[in-house]
Scaffold this motif. Structure first.
Motif, PDB file in Angstrom:
ATOM      1  N   GLY A 142       0.824  -1.211   0.000  1.00 33.90           N
ATOM      2  CA  GLY A 142       0.000   0.000   0.000  1.00 33.90           C
ATOM      3  C   GLY A 142       0.855   1.256   0.000  1.00 33.90           C
ATOM      4  N   VAL A 143       1.936   1.230   0.789  1.00 35.11           N
ATOM      5  CA  VAL A 143       2.854   2.382   0.834  1.00 35.11           C
ATOM      6  C   VAL A 143       3.464   2.605  -0.550  1.00 35.11           C
ATOM      7  CG1 VAL A 143       5.050   3.207   1.769  1.00 35.11           C
ATOM      8  CG2 VAL A 143       3.380   2.147   3.301  1.00 35.11           C
ATOM      9  N   MET A 144       3.861   1.494  -1.194  1.00 35.48           N
ATOM     10  CA  MET A 144       4.493   1.627  -2.515  1.00 35.48           C
ATOM     11  C   MET A 144       3.524   2.236  -3.530  1.00 35.48           C
ATOM     12  SD  MET A 144       6.528  -1.962  -2.269  1.00 35.48           S
ATOM     13  CE  MET A 144       6.984  -2.189  -3.964  1.00 35.48           C
ATOM     14  N   THR A 145       2.262   1.849  -3.447  1.00 37.68           N
ATOM     15  CA  THR A 145       1.264   2.372  -4.393  1.00 37.68           C
ATOM     16  C   THR A 145       0.963   3.846  -4.102  1.00 37.68           C
ATOM     17  OG1 THR A 145       0.280   0.180  -4.255  1.00 37.68           O
ATOM     18  CG2 THR A 145      -0.975   1.856  -5.444  1.00 37.68           C
ATOM     19  N   ALA A 146       0.875   4.176  -2.819  1.00 41.28           N
ATOM     20  CA  ALA A 146       0.460   5.532  -2.449  1.00 41.28           C
ATOM     21  C   ALA A 146       1.508   6.589  -2.799  1.00 41.28           C
ATOM     22  CB  ALA A 146       0.149   5.587  -0.944  1.00 41.28           C
ATOM     23  N   ASP A 147       2.742   6.141  -3.053  1.00 41.63           N
ATOM     24  CA  ASP A 147       3.799   7.107  -3.367  1.00 41.63           C
ATOM     25  C   ASP A 147       3.485   7.908  -4.626  1.00 41.63           C
ATOM     26  OD1 ASP A 147       6.424   8.253  -2.817  1.00 41.63           O
ATOM     27  OD2 ASP A 147       7.017   7.269  -4.691  1.00 41.63           O
ATOM     28  N   ALA A 148       2.741   7.298  -5.547  1.00 40.92           N
ATOM     29  CA  ALA A 148       2.401   7.987  -6.798  1.00 40.92           C
ATOM     30  C   ALA A 148       1.615   9.278  -6.510  1.00 40.92           C
ATOM     31  CB  ALA A 148       1.601   7.068  -7.706  1.00 40.92           C
ATOM     32  N   GLY A 149       0.801   9.238  -5.445  1.00 34.56           N
ATOM     33  CA  GLY A 149       0.015  10.421  -5.087  1.00 34.56           C
ATOM     34  C   GLY A 149       0.904  11.597  -4.719  1.00 34.56           C
ATOM     35  N   LEU A 150       1.976  11.306  -3.980  1.00 35.12           N
ATOM     36  CA  LEU A 150       2.922  12.371  -3.618  1.00 35.12           C
ATOM     37  C   LEU A 150       3.606  12.927  -4.858  1.00 35.12           C
ATOM     38  CD1 LEU A 150       4.791  11.161  -0.389  1.00 35.12           C
ATOM     39  CD2 LEU A 150       3.337  13.168  -0.640  1.00 35.12           C
ATOM     40  N   ASP A 151       4.006  12.028  -5.750  1.00 37.21           N
ATOM     41  CA  ASP A 151       4.680  12.474  -6.977  1.00 37.21           C
ATOM     42  C   ASP A 151       3.759  13.375  -7.806  1.00 37.21           C
ATOM     43  OD1 ASP A 151       6.720  10.912  -6.133  1.00 37.21           O
ATOM     44  OD2 ASP A 151       6.519   9.351  -7.656  1.00 37.21           O
ATOM     45  N   ARG A 152       2.482  12.972  -7.885  1.00 37.25           N
ATOM     46  CA  ARG A 152       1.531  13.758  -8.677  1.00 37.25           C
ATOM     47  C   ARG A 152       1.341  15.146  -8.072  1.00 37.25           C
ATOM     48  NH1 ARG A 152      -3.309  14.632  -7.471  1.00 37.25           N
ATOM     49  NH2 ARG A 152      -3.428  12.923  -5.995  1.00 37.25           N
ATOM     50  N   LEU A 153       1.194  15.196  -6.734  1.00 40.24           N
ATOM     51  CA  LEU A 153       1.014  16.494  -6.071  1.00 40.24           C
ATOM     52  C   LEU A 153       2.239  17.396  -6.280  1.00 40.24           C
ATOM     53  CD1 LEU A 153      -0.707  15.759  -2.660  1.00 40.24           C
ATOM     54  CD2 LEU A 153      -1.314  17.598  -4.231  1.00 40.24           C
ATOM     55  N   GLN A 154       3.412  16.783  -6.223  1.00 39.34           N
ATOM     56  CA  GLN A 154       4.616  17.583  -6.412  1.00 39.34           C
ATOM     57  C   GLN A 154       4.646  18.214  -7.801  1.00 39.34           C
ATOM     58  OE1 GLN A 154       8.227  15.890  -7.362  1.00 39.34           O
ATOM     59  NE2 GLN A 154       9.429  17.650  -6.725  1.00 39.34           N
ATOM     60  N   ARG A 155       4.266  17.419  -8.810  1.00 34.43           N
ATOM     61  CA  ARG A 155       4.228  17.963 -10.175  1.00 34.43           C
ATOM     62  C   ARG A 155       3.208  19.088 -10.280  1.00 34.43           C
ATOM     63  NH1 ARG A 155       4.724  12.663 -11.670  1.00 34.43           N
ATOM     64  NH2 ARG A 155       2.486  12.453 -12.002  1.00 34.43           N
ATOM     65  N   GLU A 156       2.054  18.905  -9.624  1.00 33.85           N
ATOM     66  CA  GLU A 156       1.010  19.939  -9.688  1.00 33.85           C
ATOM     67  C   GLU A 156       1.486  21.232  -9.019  1.00 33.85           C
ATOM     68  OE1 GLU A 156      -2.757  16.838  -9.614  1.00 33.85           O
ATOM     69  OE2 GLU A 156      -2.637  18.400  -8.072  1.00 33.85           O
ATOM     70  N   ILE A 157       2.186  21.070  -7.896  1.00 35.87           N
ATOM     71  CA  ILE A 157       2.710  22.261  -7.201  1.00 35.87           C
ATOM     72  C   ILE A 157       3.704  22.984  -8.104  1.00 35.87           C
ATOM     73  CG2 ILE A 157       4.228  22.983  -5.302  1.00 35.87           C
ATOM     74  CD1 ILE A 157       2.765  20.843  -3.579  1.00 35.87           C
ATOM     75  N   GLU A 158       4.556  22.207  -8.760  1.00 37.84           N
ATOM     76  CA  GLU A 158       5.547  22.821  -9.641  1.00 37.84           C
ATOM     77  C   GLU A 158       4.865  23.601 -10.765  1.00 37.84           C
ATOM     78  OE1 GLU A 158       9.151  20.495 -10.170  1.00 37.84           O
ATOM     79  OE2 GLU A 158       8.998  20.953 -12.301  1.00 37.84           O
ATOM     80  N   GLU A 159       3.864  22.979 -11.381  1.00 33.89           N
ATOM     81  CA  GLU A 159       3.155  23.645 -12.486  1.00 33.89           C
ATOM     82  C   GLU A 159       2.482  24.924 -12.009  1.00 33.89           C
ATOM     83  OE1 GLU A 159       0.488  20.736 -14.156  1.00 33.89           O
ATOM     84  OE2 GLU A 159       2.187  19.472 -14.746  1.00 33.89           O
TER      85      GLU A 159
END
Lengths: 239, 272
Positions: free
Chosen positions: A48-65
């Motif tokens: 579950g932890v491994m899957t949930a990491d994608a959410g952090l990556d997505r948020l980081q990209r959104e913050i950058e944009e």
């Protein structure tokens, strides 16, 4: 701080801060879950932890944009510009924290459900994770409130984590020397401990960013550092 | 000409790229009244030579009024009363012995709206040097005209139409013609009152590039409503509000960590 004449600018900045806070919440949960998975040998939780990491990556990209768009649109000055640069930096640190948690989770899966030979060291790792989680909570609170004093307390508080890491390091080396069958488990645990220690460093990075946002200049003092594992050795008994 | 250089102590933290330069213009206790209205209150300001100093602030804050004090343009307004001391190279510009026409040759001005004379491009630039007797021969005058147009970054665009009317040029070219006209009389200080507000972004960029080159030889003081422009072109920035000088310092400090709350509110767009 009073509001901008252009209300949409305030909305942009608030949304950035909200997204960073959301990342912070996820990162905290990822740390707690990865260490719980380690302690309980829970491969399912680790997955579950491994899957949930994608959410952090997505948020980081959104913050950058959003940050880039806000800079292009509003041409922010002074504290506004630092708010945006700060959001970029904090989100980078939180994304790295997530990667480190994911790495712990991978090791839990690799170790499988075999009985761990030394529950005492696991408790040491858990204790370290508790310290780091408390640091991260405090620093995210300092970020949300733009509280430099609180951020500085976190910045100085990293030494305690280093001290636990140093003693864990020696302990694990000793177990490995005692019995080579411990080596796989102990090496994985060594990396888990190192990951947690690195998370603590990211918390101090965030503390430095809070200082920069509020004060307008970087922290110049040398941070007290206590990680001595780079030079640690343990001699074989009798040598 | 005497060159009395006044050095002021700048705290280490405030030291910007222009901080070590000699001070060209010194203002002390400058007050301006327009009739009953007290437009400028006790302004003290040192302006370094060969650097761009930007004066910023909301409309009616006194920045243009202050600029106009520096070449005594306020003398032309009957109700205006200027008190206090303004020195250029240590010389009081209100000295009764001083010829105000000579002062304005030393302190040139470029206005918001390009205002070339309704004469040829050549005559626009030649006019000043001719009335000030700066050229003895036609050849010398030609040389001044060409070099001024070159320094204003305009020569290549107008070299084939020097005899055409200056008012036929584009807005950006007209403004550069006005700058060429100002520098033709070899001023030491150039005052610019919102020189780009009537220009498009490309023409604005050309003027800004020009200011960057001109500051090697001239002391430039610019009034601008564009904070981004002030941040781009100047080495020092002074913020005016309600007729007072609120804060002055290296541009990078004013736009990153200003000391006064009013400055911060203004540069971040929080002014009500």
């Amino acid at each position: 701080m009073t509001e901008h004449i252009i209300k949409a600018f305030d909305a942009d900045l608030q949304e950035l801060a909200r997204m960073v806070a959301e990342m912070g919440g996820i990162a905290e949960k990822q740390i707690a879950d990865s260490v719980a998975a380690l302690a309980r040998r829970d491969s399912k939780l680790a997955q579950g932890v491994m899957t949930a990491d994608a959410g952090l990556d997505r948020l980081q990209r959104e913050i950058e944009e959003r940050a880039i768009l806000t800079i292009a649109r509003r041409q922010p000055m002074a504290v506004d510009l630092r708010e945006i640069v700060g959001a970029l930096r904090v989100s980078n640190d939180l994304e790295r924290v997530g990667d480190l948690a994911k790495n712990i989770a991978k090791r839990v899966v690799a170790l499988g459900s075999d009985l761990y030979p030394h529950n005492k060291v696991i408790r040491g790792v858990e204790h370290m994770a508790d310290l780091v989680l408390a640091q991260l909570k405090r620093v995210l609170d300092a970020y949300a409130r733009r509280d430099v004093a609180k951020a500085l307390a976190v910045w100085r508080g990293d030494e305690a984590i280093d001290a636990v890491n140093n003693s864990l390091f020696r302990e694990l080396l000793t177990y490995m020397m005692e019995d080579p069958r411990n080596i796989t488990f102990c090496t994985h645990l060594l990396f888990c401990a190192k990951n947690i220690e690195r998370m603590g460093d990211h918390a101090t990075n965030i503390a430095e960013t809070v200082h920069y946002i509020v004060e307008g200049h970087p922290l110049v003092d040398e941070r007290p550092k206590g990680d001595t594992t780079a030079s640690a050795t343990v001699a074989f008994p009798g040598q | 000409m005497m060159n009395t250089m006044v050095h002021v102590e700048v705290p280490a933290a405030d030291r910007g790229p222009a901080a070590d330069r000699a001070i060209k213009v010194v203002a002390r206790g400058v007050n301006v009244h327009y009739g009953e209205k007290h437009a400028l209150h006790d302004v003290d300001l040192d302006i370094p030579e060969r650097a761009v100093t930007a004066l910023i602030g909301p409309s009616g804050c006194g920045k243009s009024t202050f600029l106009r004090c520096l070449n005594r343009m306020n003398d032309t307004i009957p109700v205006a009363r200027v008190t206090g001391r303004i020195e250029i190279d240590g010389h009081d510009i209100h000295d009764p012995e001083l010829d105000v026409v000579q002062l304005r040759a030393r302190v040139g001005m470029v206005f918001q709206k390009p205002n070339p004379f309704p004469k040829s491009v050549y005559e626009n630039v030649a006019y000043g040097p001719r009335i000030h007797g700066l050229a003895r021969t036609k050849g010398e005058l030609d040389e001044i005209v060409v070099s001024s147009l070159r320094r204003a970054g305009l020569y290549e665009e107008v070299k084939d139409r020097l005899a055409d009317s200056g008012t036929g040029l584009s807005g950006g070219q007209q403004q550069r013609l006005c700058i060429a006209r100002a520098i033709a009389v070899s001023p030491e200080v150039i005052l610019m009152d919102e020189p780009c507000s009537a220009l498009d972004p490309i023409a604005t960029a050309k003027i800004e590039e020009l200011m960057d080159e001109l500051r090697e030889n001239f002391t430039i003081i610019i009034v601008t409503h564009s904070m981004q422009q002030a941040a781009r072109v100047s080495q020092r920035t002074a913020f005016f509000h309600l007729g007072s000088l609120v804060e002055e310092g290296p541009t990078e400090t004013i736009f990153t960590t200003p000391k006064d709350r009013r400055t911060l509110d203004y540069i971040t767009g929080r002014f009500g």
